[in-house]
Design a protein around this motif. Structure first.
Motif, PDB file in Angstrom:
ATOM      1  N   SER A   5      -6.986   9.770  -8.018  1.00 22.30           N
ATOM      2  CA  SER A   5      -7.915  10.667  -8.562  1.00 22.30           C
ATOM      3  C   SER A   5      -8.973   9.014  -9.323  1.00 22.30           C
ATOM      4  O   SER A   5      -7.979   8.038  -9.030  1.00 22.30           O
ATOM      5  CB  SER A   5      -7.132  11.195  -9.488  1.00 22.30           C
ATOM      6  N   PHE A   6     -10.453   9.931  -9.127  1.00 23.70           N
ATOM      7  CA  PHE A   6     -10.830   8.544  -9.773  1.00 23.70           C
ATOM      8  C   PHE A   6     -11.806   9.818 -10.323  1.00 23.70           C
ATOM      9  O   PHE A   6     -12.061  11.202 -10.036  1.00 23.70           O
ATOM     10  CB  PHE A   6     -11.808   8.193  -8.951  1.00 23.70           C
ATOM     11  N   TYR A  27     -13.992   5.025 -12.790  1.00 18.89           N
ATOM     12  CA  TYR A  27     -12.120   5.400 -13.964  1.00 18.89           C
ATOM     13  C   TYR A  27     -10.983   5.820 -12.156  1.00 18.89           C
ATOM     14  O   TYR A  27     -11.640   6.982 -11.891  1.00 18.89           O
ATOM     15  CB  TYR A  27     -12.398   6.352 -14.441  1.00 18.89           C
ATOM     16  N   ILE A  28     -10.383   4.916 -12.293  1.00 20.20           N
ATOM     17  CA  ILE A  28      -9.483   5.156 -11.426  1.00 20.20           C
ATOM     18  C   ILE A  28      -7.732   5.161 -11.800  1.00 20.20           C
ATOM     19  O   ILE A  28      -7.596   4.428 -12.044  1.00 20.20           O
ATOM     20  CB  ILE A  28      -9.399   3.984 -10.367  1.00 20.20           C
ATOM     21  N   GLU A  29      -7.319   6.887 -11.891  1.00 23.31           N
ATOM     22  CA  GLU A  29      -6.022   6.566 -11.715  1.00 23.31           C
ATOM     23  C   GLU A  29      -4.952   5.625 -11.311  1.00 23.31           C
ATOM     24  O   GLU A  29      -4.925   6.132 -10.191  1.00 23.31           O
ATOM     25  CB  GLU A  29      -5.455   8.164 -12.004  1.00 23.31           C
ATOM     26  N   THR A  30      -3.486   5.062 -11.672  1.00 27.45           N
ATOM     27  CA  THR A  30      -2.743   4.519 -10.772  1.00 27.45           C
ATOM     28  C   THR A  30      -1.772   4.823 -11.738  1.00 27.45           C
ATOM     29  O   THR A  30      -1.627   5.425 -12.782  1.00 27.45           O
ATOM     30  CB  THR A  30      -3.199   2.999 -11.173  1.00 27.45           C
ATOM     31  N   ALA A  31      -0.440   4.431 -11.623  1.00 25.37           N
ATOM     32  CA  ALA A  31       0.756   4.717 -12.017  1.00 25.37           C
ATOM     33  C   ALA A  31       0.879   4.153 -12.795  1.00 25.37           C
ATOM     34  O   ALA A  31       2.208   4.946 -13.905  1.00 25.37           O
ATOM     35  CB  ALA A  31       2.142   4.642 -10.542  1.00 25.37           C
ATOM     36  N   ILE A  32       0.657   2.838 -13.393  1.00 24.07           N
ATOM     37  CA  ILE A  32       0.964   1.898 -14.618  1.00 24.07           C
ATOM     38  C   ILE A  32      -0.647   2.694 -15.486  1.00 24.07           C
ATOM     39  O   ILE A  32       0.544   3.158 -16.762  1.00 24.07           O
ATOM     40  CB  ILE A  32       0.281   0.898 -14.332  1.00 24.07           C
TER      41      ILE A  32
END
Length: 243
Positions: free
Chosen positions: A180-181, A194-199
């Motif tokens: 997602s971003f 803004y980019i979502e990551t698992a961390i």
């Protein structure tokens, strides 16, 4: 250091081939400085390498991104936001009940998320495009009532002059399956993602990252329904799935 030397932002802008607005955003921590910018300004201000050391510290461990950027601040300052969220409805469009279910009842987190949504009501707020993953319309979050209310809220948002809601049809593989971003366009037409990551969430204005986000957006938009068709599609799902 600039003020101590009596130098103006326009002077720095001229030396670095940037606009005054861009220099202002770098000083305010809203735009990432390049190393060449840091070196040029360090030399002009006779900083003795202090600005270069600061740049190296902010970019250590190979990070090309300023994770110190305050994304809510960027979101609020943007003139345009394009949001794509995998599997669930984007935070800017969530109802209180939907957000509460997602955030496991964390009232503080829910309040912070709802506070961010106020930019949609600002007189000079950003133009917002919400690219909604089709699967998010069917994925249960909370109760059926929660889902129906959420989809009705999406429909209401889509009728605003500053908000576009489009459904990304979920059939087949596409480039948006990775993450997602949100892509923010600022007043000086620079962009930050803004980019979502698992961390953690990752904030970047690196040209290579922005180019990749743009490439993904092209693929996603090729799979989106027009605004009116998206509104009808959401309404149909709300009536047939969540009544």
């Amino acid at each position: 250091m600039r003020e101590a030397k009596g130098a103006k932002q326009e002077t720095i802008a001229h030396l670095t081939n940037l606009s005054g607005a861009q220099v202002s955003r770098i000083e305010a921590g809203k735009r990432r400085a390049s190393r060449s910018f840091a070196e040029t300004v360090d030399n002009y201000l006779e900083a003795g390498g202090a600005l270069i050391s600061l740049w190296e510290d902010l970019n250590k461990d190979g990070h090309p991104v300023p994770i110190w950027f305050d994304w809510p601040q960027i979101e609020g300052d943007a003139v345009e936001l394009t949001c794509y969220q995998l599997c669930v409805i984007a935070g800017l469009a969530q109802t209180p009940a939907y957000a509460k279910a997602l955030l496991k009842g964390n009232e503080e987190a829910v309040a912070a998320r709802l506070e961010r949504q106020k930019i949609l009501d600002q007189e000079n707020g950003p133009i917002v495009t919400l690219l909604v993953d089709e699967q998010a319309l069917y994925r249960p979050v909370g109760t059926a009532e929660t889902m129906r209310e959420q989809l009705e809220h999406l429909i209401a948002l889509s009728e605003r002059s500053n908000v576009t809601v489009q459904v990304v049809i979920g059939s087949g593989e596409h480039q948006g399956n990775g993450s997602s971003f949100v892509l923010a366009t600022m007043a000086d037409m620079s962009r930050i993602a803004y980019i979502e990551t698992a961390i953690r969430g990752l904030t970047t204005d690196d040209p290579a990252d922005l180019a990749e986000v743009s490439r993904v957006l092209v693929d996603l938009r090729n799979r989106t329904l027009p605004g009116d068709m998206s509104r009808d599609f959401i309404r149909k799902v709300a009536e047939e799935r969540w009544t």
